[in-house]
Design an enzyme around this catalytic site. Structure first.
Site, PDB file in Angstrom:
ATOM      1  N   ASP A   1      -0.100   0.150  -9.404  1.00 52.73           N
ATOM      2  CA  ASP A   1       0.096   0.180  -7.422  1.00 52.73           C
ATOM      3  C   ASP A   1       1.782   0.612  -8.071  1.00 52.73           C
ATOM      4  O   ASP A   1       2.349   0.403  -9.240  1.00 52.73           O
ATOM      5  CB  ASP A   1      -0.030  -1.039  -7.223  1.00 52.73           C
ATOM      6  CG  ASP A   1       0.424  -1.072  -5.470  1.00 52.73           C
ATOM      7  OD1 ASP A   1      -0.959  -1.032  -4.807  1.00 52.73           O
ATOM      8  OD2 ASP A   1       1.814  -0.821  -5.478  1.00 52.73           O
TER       9      ASP A   1
ATOM     10  N   ASP B   1      -8.617   2.256  -3.396  1.00 53.17           N
ATOM     11  CA  ASP B   1      -8.417   1.990  -1.694  1.00 53.17           C
ATOM     12  C   ASP B   1      -6.977   2.951  -1.752  1.00 53.17           C
ATOM     13  O   ASP B   1      -5.669   1.870  -1.996  1.00 53.17           O
ATOM     14  CB  ASP B   1      -7.782   0.520  -2.267  1.00 53.17           C
ATOM     15  CG  ASP B   1      -7.943  -0.290  -1.262  1.00 53.17           C
ATOM     16  OD1 ASP B   1      -8.785   0.508   0.192  1.00 53.17           O
ATOM     17  OD2 ASP B   1      -7.415  -1.011  -0.238  1.00 53.17           O
TER      18      ASP B   1
ATOM     19  N   CYS C   1      -4.177   1.750  -6.455  1.00 53.86           N
ATOM     20  CA  CYS C   1      -3.484   1.447  -5.295  1.00 53.86           C
ATOM     21  C   CYS C   1      -4.154  -0.171  -5.405  1.00 53.86           C
ATOM     22  O   CYS C   1      -4.559  -0.671  -3.931  1.00 53.86           O
ATOM     23  CB  CYS C   1      -3.890   2.193  -4.463  1.00 53.86           C
ATOM     24  SG  CYS C   1      -3.505   3.879  -4.737  1.00 53.86           S
TER      25      CYS C   1
ATOM     26  N   CYS D   1      -8.971   2.303   5.369  1.00 50.03           N
ATOM     27  CA  CYS D   1      -8.655   0.962   6.728  1.00 50.03           C
ATOM     28  C   CYS D   1      -8.578   2.081   7.476  1.00 50.03           C
ATOM     29  O   CYS D   1      -7.902   2.005   7.703  1.00 50.03           O
ATOM     30  CB  CYS D   1      -8.347   0.190   6.232  1.00 50.03           C
ATOM     31  SG  CYS D   1      -6.568   0.091   5.814  1.00 50.03           S
TER      32      CYS D   1
HETATM   33  C1  SAM Z   1      -4.336  -0.456   1.321  1.00 48.40           C
HETATM   34  S1  SAM Z   1      -2.883  -0.315   0.098  1.00 48.40           S
HETATM   35  C2  SAM Z   1      -4.395  -1.686  -0.442  1.00 48.40           C
HETATM   36  C3  SAM Z   1      -4.721  -2.536  -0.935  1.00 48.40           C
HETATM   37  C4  SAM Z   1      -5.447  -3.162  -2.543  1.00 48.40           C
HETATM   38  N1  SAM Z   1      -6.275  -2.541  -2.482  1.00 48.40           N
HETATM   39  C5  SAM Z   1      -5.798  -4.258  -1.768  1.00 48.40           C
HETATM   40  O1  SAM Z   1      -7.088  -5.109  -1.310  1.00 48.40           O
HETATM   41  O2  SAM Z   1      -5.443  -5.879  -1.440  1.00 48.40           O
HETATM   42  C6  SAM Z   1      -2.445   1.118  -0.448  1.00 48.40           C
HETATM   43  C7  SAM Z   1      -1.301   0.576  -1.777  1.00 48.40           C
HETATM   44  O3  SAM Z   1      -1.026   1.892  -1.902  1.00 48.40           O
HETATM   45  C8  SAM Z   1       0.075   1.800  -3.023  1.00 48.40           C
HETATM   46  N2  SAM Z   1       0.317   2.716  -3.370  1.00 48.40           N
HETATM   47  C9  SAM Z   1       0.802   4.408  -2.909  1.00 48.40           C
HETATM   48  N3  SAM Z   1       1.313   5.103  -3.263  1.00 48.40           N
HETATM   49  C10 SAM Z   1       0.731   5.206  -4.096  1.00 48.40           C
HETATM   50  C11 SAM Z   1       1.184   6.189  -5.602  1.00 48.40           C
HETATM   51  N4  SAM Z   1       1.120   7.571  -5.858  1.00 48.40           N
HETATM   52  N5  SAM Z   1       0.420   5.025  -6.967  1.00 48.40           N
HETATM   53  C12 SAM Z   1      -0.044   3.992  -6.856  1.00 48.40           C
HETATM   54  N6  SAM Z   1      -0.030   3.452  -5.291  1.00 48.40           N
HETATM   55  C13 SAM Z   1       0.762   3.949  -4.759  1.00 48.40           C
HETATM   56  C14 SAM Z   1       0.729   1.098  -1.991  1.00 48.40           C
HETATM   57  O4  SAM Z   1       2.307   0.448  -2.950  1.00 48.40           O
HETATM   58  C15 SAM Z   1      -0.560   0.007  -1.548  1.00 48.40           C
HETATM   59  O5  SAM Z   1       0.223  -1.008  -2.446  1.00 48.40           O
END
Ligand code: SAM
Length: 425
Positions: A265, A307, A244, A360
């Site tokens: 992601d 994350d 993620c 977060c």
């Molecule tokens: C909190 S944000 C991540 C922020 C990132 N780690 C950073 O520090 O810039 C959560 C991310 O999870 C991704 N996401 C949500 N569900 C997911 C899944 N089942 N598999 C992979 N990515 C996922 C979203 O697209 C989003 O980019």
């Protein structure tokens, strides 16, 4: 034009439940706003952001002078009133400009034309009475939606809930993570180095214009958001999965620390931004578009950062729209997703490796309770307690059992993050 854009942004968030960032980014593609100057766009953004930060106070003020609530279909007039009152109460805009332009805007719209007189009368009363009203309002409480206030009081106690809500009223500073020497960049940019390495600036304005942006010397990352990646310790040369990962703030930290990073992601659009950010910073990362709940890489990883997607209530100070977009049901649904992603992520970890789970969010379902549930279910998973001193973290940001729990008022202000360090035998 700036006021029209501000009203459009408020309608997008409060009526159409669109995120502020999406509405703002999308607005430049709309004919009505395409030709706007950057300065006007920035003013519109400021009006709408302050309005969302102070919405409870503004609604309270308006309700004192509206004889009856506006009907549900008068949402444009409501947004015009909110934008007008924001300028009068919180932005020192001259009353004749704030009121005159609000009335003009209403009269130019077929939805709000008939409410021009009412808008004029209410905003005049706001202008006359604002100082006295502001003095008596309980700002922290009023600007927190009731369901969040009750949650935080029951989780943290009233005094802490009040400090959290109080921090949300402050405009956050700009925090950077630096590739090279943080002290050197702090001196160059007249900022301050925080003990765990983030650089804090009071700069306002366009990030792209700050020295070092184009050459990729640093990236924007909240000081608390920088903590979870640090908890993996020395990762130079190790195979690390960033799950993620997009838009890649933590990926950049891991790669800059010398790890061989695979960033995963589900969102192609967000991964594009991750790729652009890594390119600007000159960092090399393997990028994989996949659902983390199903991803099956060939080899396991020495270290993993998950994350997870969350309600993001820890970022309300930076994104006040979150308080009006998220619901208690979202928290429960996201906690279920996190549980599934965490269980799968643990299968990708080499025995003895370290996994950091982070969100977060201020909600225990997405943090403390998630980890307590996991440890109760799984005898093969162990918590590796975090020693605040070892990472120069603020001691108040580590829980008695050794998890990270930052709150928005800690150390001069930061996102509310949770992180736990786990290992699997
Ligand atoms: C909190 S944000 C991540 C922020 C990132 N780690 C950073 O520090 O810039 C959560 C991310 O999870 C991704 N996401 C949500 N569900 C997911 C899944 N089942 N598999 C992979 N990515 C996922 C979203 O697209 C989003 O980019």
């Amino acid at each position: 034009m700036a006021r029209r854009l501000a009203v459009y942004l408020l309608k997008s968030v409060l009526h159409d439940h669109q995120s502020f960032d999406e509405a703002f980014a999308g607005s430049s593609a709309r004919d009505a706003f395409a030709a706007m100057e950057a300065r006007d766009r920035a003013f519109a953004r400021a009006i709408a952001t302050i309005a969302l930060r102070r919405l409870g106070q503004i609604e309270d003020m308006l309700s004192r002078f509206l004889e009856k609530p506006l009907s549900a279909d008068a949402f444009e007039a409501r947004a015009i009133l909110i934008a007008g009152a924001t300028q009068l109460a919180f932005m020192d805009v001259a009353p004749h400009a704030a009121i005159g332009l609000a009335v003009e805007q209403a009269k130019a719209s077929r939805f709000s034309r008939h409410l021009g007189g009412l808008i004029n009368a209410v905003l005049r009363r706001v202008s006359e009475n604002r100082v006295a009203i502001l003095r008596e309002q309980d700002a922290a409480h009023l600007n927190t939606p009731a369901w969040l206030w009750q949650r935080w009081v029951s989780v943290y106690g009233e005094a802490t809930a009040r400090e959290i809500a109080g921090a949300h009223l402050e405009e956050p500073p700009l925090d950077l993570s630096v590739r090279g020497d943080a002290g050197e960049w702090a001196a160059k940019l007249q900022g301050e180095v925080l003990p765990w390495g983030s650089v804090r600036l009071s700069h306002k304005g366009r990030v792209e214009e700050i020295e070092g942006y184009a050459e990729g010397a640093w990236w924007v990352q909240d000081a608390a958001a920088a903590m979870p990646a640090l908890l993996l310790g020395d990762i130079a040369g190790k195979r690390v999965a960033d799950l993620c990962a997009a838009p890649g703030g933590k990926t950049a930290q891991l790669a800059a620390a010398g790890a061989q990073v695979t960033a995963v992601d589900i969102s192609a659009a967000r991964l594009r931004r991750l790729g652009e950010n890594a390119a600007r910073l000159g960092l090399s990362v393997d990028v994989v578009k996949a659902n983390v709940g199903e991803w099956q890489p060939k080899d396991r990883f020495d270290a993993i950062l998950l994350d997870a997607p969350c309600s993001a209530t820890g970022t309300i100070r930076r994104n006040p729209d979150i308080a009006y977009l998220k619901t208690a049901e979202d928290i429960a649904a996201l906690a279920r997703v996190q549980k599934r992603l965490l269980a799968h992520a643990l299968t990708l970890l080499a025995p003895g490796g370290t996994l950091v789970f982070a969100t977060c969010s201020l909600e225990p379902e997405e943090g403390e309770a998630q980890i307590a549930g996991l440890l109760a279910d799984r005898a093969d998973v162990r918590l590796l307690p975090i020693d605040a001193a070892a990472f120069n973290l603020p001691p108040e940001a580590v829980t008695p059992n050794g998890c990270l729990r930052t709150l928005p008022f800690h150390a001069g202000g930061m996102d509310g993050f949770f992180a736990a360090r786990l290992t699997r035998s």
